[in-house]
Write a protein that holds these residues in place. Structure first.
Motif, short mmCIF file in Angstrom:
data_model
loop_
_atom_site.label_atom_id
_atom_site.label_comp_id
_atom_site.label_asym_id
_atom_site.label_seq_id
_atom_site.Cartn_x
_atom_site.Cartn_y
_atom_site.Cartn_z
N LEU A 137 0.84 -1.19 0.00
CA LEU A 137 0.00 0.00 0.00
C LEU A 137 0.89 1.25 0.00
O LEU A 137 0.63 2.21 -0.73
N GLY A 138 1.96 1.21 0.80
CA GLY A 138 2.90 2.33 0.82
C GLY A 138 3.60 2.52 -0.51
O GLY A 138 3.81 3.66 -0.96
N LEU A 139 3.96 1.40 -1.18
CA LEU A 139 4.57 1.51 -2.50
C LEU A 139 3.62 2.16 -3.49
O LEU A 139 4.01 3.08 -4.23
N GLY A 140 2.38 1.68 -3.54
CA GLY A 140 1.42 2.26 -4.46
C GLY A 140 1.21 3.74 -4.21
O GLY A 140 1.08 4.54 -5.15
N ALA A 141 1.21 4.13 -2.94
CA ALA A 141 1.06 5.54 -2.59
C ALA A 141 2.23 6.35 -3.12
O ALA A 141 2.06 7.44 -3.69
N ARG A 142 3.43 5.84 -2.96
CA ARG A 142 4.61 6.56 -3.44
C ARG A 142 4.63 6.68 -4.96
O ARG A 142 4.96 7.73 -5.52
N LEU A 143 4.27 5.59 -5.64
CA LEU A 143 4.27 5.63 -7.10
C LEU A 143 3.25 6.65 -7.63
O LEU A 143 3.51 7.38 -8.58
N ARG A 144 2.08 6.71 -6.99
CA ARG A 144 1.03 7.62 -7.47
C ARG A 144 1.28 9.05 -7.04
O ARG A 144 0.81 10.00 -7.69
N ALA A 145 2.05 9.26 -5.97
CA ALA A 145 2.32 10.61 -5.49
C ALA A 145 3.32 11.35 -6.37
O ALA A 145 3.52 12.56 -6.22
N TYR A 146 3.94 10.65 -7.31
CA TYR A 146 4.95 11.26 -8.18
C TYR A 146 4.37 12.45 -8.94
O TYR A 146 3.24 12.41 -9.42
N ARG A 147 5.15 13.51 -9.02
CA ARG A 147 4.78 14.70 -9.79
C ARG A 147 5.96 15.14 -10.63
O ARG A 147 7.11 15.07 -10.19
N PHE A 148 5.69 15.64 -11.83
CA PHE A 148 6.73 16.26 -12.64
C PHE A 148 6.23 17.66 -12.97
O PHE A 148 5.48 17.87 -13.93
N ASP A 149 6.62 18.61 -12.15
CA ASP A 149 6.13 19.98 -12.32
C ASP A 149 7.25 21.02 -12.26
O ASP A 149 7.00 22.19 -11.99
N ARG A 150 8.47 20.59 -12.53
CA ARG A 150 9.60 21.51 -12.39
C ARG A 150 9.58 22.66 -13.38
O ARG A 150 10.25 23.67 -13.18
N TYR A 151 8.80 22.52 -14.45
CA TYR A 151 8.74 23.59 -15.44
C TYR A 151 7.51 24.47 -15.26
O TYR A 151 7.27 25.36 -16.09
N ARG A 152 6.75 24.22 -14.22
CA ARG A 152 5.61 25.09 -13.91
C ARG A 152 6.10 26.28 -13.10
O ARG A 152 6.78 26.12 -12.08
N THR A 153 5.78 27.47 -13.53
CA THR A 153 6.16 28.66 -12.75
C THR A 153 5.09 29.05 -11.74
O THR A 153 5.36 29.79 -10.81
N LYS A 154 3.89 28.53 -11.93
CA LYS A 154 2.79 28.85 -11.01
C LYS A 154 1.84 27.67 -10.95
O LYS A 154 1.50 27.08 -11.97
N ARG A 155 1.43 27.29 -9.73
CA ARG A 155 0.47 26.20 -9.59
C ARG A 155 -0.95 26.73 -9.74
O ARG A 155 -1.32 27.70 -9.08
N ARG A 156 -1.71 26.07 -10.59
CA ARG A 156 -3.10 26.47 -10.79
C ARG A 156 -3.95 25.97 -9.64
O ARG A 156 -3.68 24.91 -9.07
N PRO A 157 -5.00 26.70 -9.27
CA PRO A 157 -5.83 26.28 -8.13
C PRO A 157 -6.41 24.88 -8.28
O PRO A 157 -6.59 24.16 -7.30
N GLU A 158 -6.68 24.47 -9.52
CA GLU A 158 -7.29 23.16 -9.73
C GLU A 158 -6.27 22.02 -9.74
O GLU A 158 -6.64 20.84 -9.78
N ASP A 159 -4.98 22.35 -9.73
CA ASP A 159 -3.95 21.31 -9.74
C ASP A 159 -3.92 20.56 -8.41
O ASP A 159 -4.10 21.16 -7.34
N PRO A 160 -3.67 19.25 -8.44
CA PRO A 160 -3.49 18.52 -7.19
C PRO A 160 -2.32 19.09 -6.39
O PRO A 160 -1.34 19.57 -6.95
N ALA A 161 -2.46 19.05 -5.07
CA ALA A 161 -1.38 19.50 -4.18
C ALA A 161 -0.65 18.27 -3.68
O ALA A 161 -1.27 17.36 -3.12
#
Length: 500
Positions: free
Chosen positions: A127-151
């Motif tokens: 369960l912990g592994l699945g959580a880690r795999l799904r928590a992955y984000r690639f947002d290094r090129y975003r300069t601003k987070r949109r309100p609707e984006d997952p946190a």
């Protein structure tokens, strides 16, 4: 996201999650909460569609008796089906939901139903592994987070009475999640940021974990005679490289290593045989095989695997220019055999034949597995569910397929047969790069070609085209790069470790 495994829930957990079985049956942890809240869970379950199926969540305002502000009921599905992969999907779905809800922390109270095929420690770890795999984000090129984006979540606490065993099981899974994330980062990176030189630079970070990193430069490649690799990279301003990674974890001195070769085309225009413009942006992922090999090496080092492994990644950018190789060219490969170029967009097999011959002759490994986003043909055959596997060794093929089933990265074996060799005969060179009709079993012809350059070493070729990207979110992966192959190869090697 940090995963913590403990025997006691935090005093002030903002979000608490517990499992519910089909038929609205409460697990022991859920029953304890139900009693503490005066039957609030039972009342919430009386009406509505939630009945404990595996893909269901029920979000409740936390009743009196529960610290925090939110209580999540998780459908566990049929107890007999609550295995490792099901546990991973449950963890992934919960994290995805909480990220959408902008919840940074959560606590899960974990039970194992009596009929479950695995124990509570395994359920918690996966369960912990699945959580880690799904928590992955690639947002290094975003300069601003949109309100609707997952946190992104910061912390997930898993509460179980089998803490020591769950932590032991989770440690290598956590390392695998790190390796998958490393591979995903490389594949998700845009082509102007990930090219042969920068790919090498990112791989150098593995030296901090004890991985040996060797880089064969363009001049050295030329002296070696790796002309097939050089031909593909000749049209780019980013010059070719060969990356060699080594992990020495075996207790046996001078043990023959397992070798993994990953296609590393950091961007593929198709060269002079240029690709259609539609979805060409996805060709930044044509190094997914090479990225998986790097992710595997990180995983092995982080979990201190007791096995010797070498990873070889030929790195090129296939571009159009006055220096690009042409259809009709004849190239002398590292093996000394000549190859007639038919299609500059069949570049993967060109760089692999040099890398495979190099690996087989230099390292004399126990076995070689290469992995490549090689052909559209395999996607037409298998879609986006299975990757294709070709092998000259039945035992190797079955061990890889078994590892794939274990981690949910499934392989389907496809044929090697000398009758296909007739289609690779050239009128002017030792061999053709492609069959005359590329739409006819191109995946098989490519594997048939590669097989000629590995000698008598046990070998398998994984054609992972179609498995490099998720085009829609999955329980254990967001949209984007999958990191396919890292966990499969890690599971394969786990059966070959030397613990003496």
């Amino acid at each position: 996201m940090k995963v913590v495994i403990t025997s006691k829930a935090p005093a002030a957990a903002p979000v608490v999650a517990v499992g519910v079985l089909p038929g609205r049956r409460l697990t022991p942890a859920a029953a304890t909460l139900d009693a503490a809240t005066g039957g609030a869970l039972t009342r919430a379950l009386r009406d509505g569609r939630f009945d404990g199926a595996r893909d269901q969540l029920l979000d409740l305002r936390a009743p009196d008796g529960v610290d925090g502000h939110r209580l999540i009921l998780i459908g566990l599905g049929k107890p007999a089906e609550l295995d490792r992969l099901a546990s991973e999907e449950i963890g992934g779905r919960l994290v995805a939901y909480l990220a959408e809800e902008h919840e940074p922390e959560a606590t899960i109270l974990i039970d194992a139903p009596e009929q479950a095929p695995v124990g509570v420690a395994e359920i918690a770890a996966h369960l912990g592994l699945g959580a880690r795999l799904r928590a992955y984000r690639f947002d290094r090129y975003r300069t601003k987070r949109r309100p609707e984006d997952p946190a992104p979540m910061r912390r997930l606490t898993l509460v179980t009475d089998a803490v020591r065993e769950a932590r032991r099981l989770f440690r290598p899974l956590d390392a695998a999640a790190s390796g998958v994330a490393f591979a995903r980062d490389l594949v998700n990176g845009p082509g102007n940021a990930v090219h042969p030189e920068s790919f090498v630079d990112q791989a150098r970070a593995l030296t901090e974990l004890g991985v040996g990193v060797e880089v064969v430069t363009e001049n050295q490649l030329r002296k070696l005679g790796m002309n097939a690799l050089l031909a593909v990279g000749g049209g780019s301003a980013h010059r070719p490289r060969l990356l060699v990674l080594r992990w020495r974890g075996s207790a046996r001195r001078n043990a023959a290593p397992f070798a993994f070769v990953g296609k590393g085309v950091t961007f593929d225009t198709g060269g002079i045989s240029i690709k259609p413009a539609n979805r060409m942006e996805e060709m930044k992922g044509d190094m997914a095989g090479g990225a998986a090999v790097v992710g595997l090496m990180r995983t092995l080092a982080e979990r201190e695997a007791a096995v010797d492994v070498v990873g070889v990644i030929p790195l090129v950018e296939n571009m159009v220019s006055g220096q690009a190789y042409r259809p009709g060219d004849v190239v002398t490969t590292l093996s000394g055999r000549t190859i007639e170029v038919v299609d500059t967009d069949a570049e993967g097999r060109m760089i692999l034949i040099d890398a495979l011959h190099y690996t087989a002759t230099r390292f004399k490994p126990k076995a070689i597995v290469d992995m490549a986003t090689l052909t559209g043909s395999v996607v037409r055959a298998l879609g986006h569910v299975y990757a294709g596997v070709f092998a000259n060794d039945d035992d190797l093929a079955e061990r890889l397929a078994a590892a794939g089933r274990q981690v949910g990265e499934r392989l389907w074996r496809l044929p090697l047969d000398p009758d296909y060799d007739d289609h690779l005969k050239s009128d002017i060179a030792d061999i053709r790069q492609c069959a005359p009709d590329e739409d006819s079993a191109d995946a098989v012809h490519a594997a048939q070609l590669l097989q000629r350059f590995i000698g008598d070493v046990p070998w398998a070729h994984l054609d992972i085209a179609g498995r490099d990207f998720n085009r829609k979110a999955r329980p254990t992966g967001p949209v984007g790069a999958t990191g396919f192959g890292v966990r499969l190869l890690d599971a394969f090697l786990a059966g070959h470790e030397d613990r003496s």
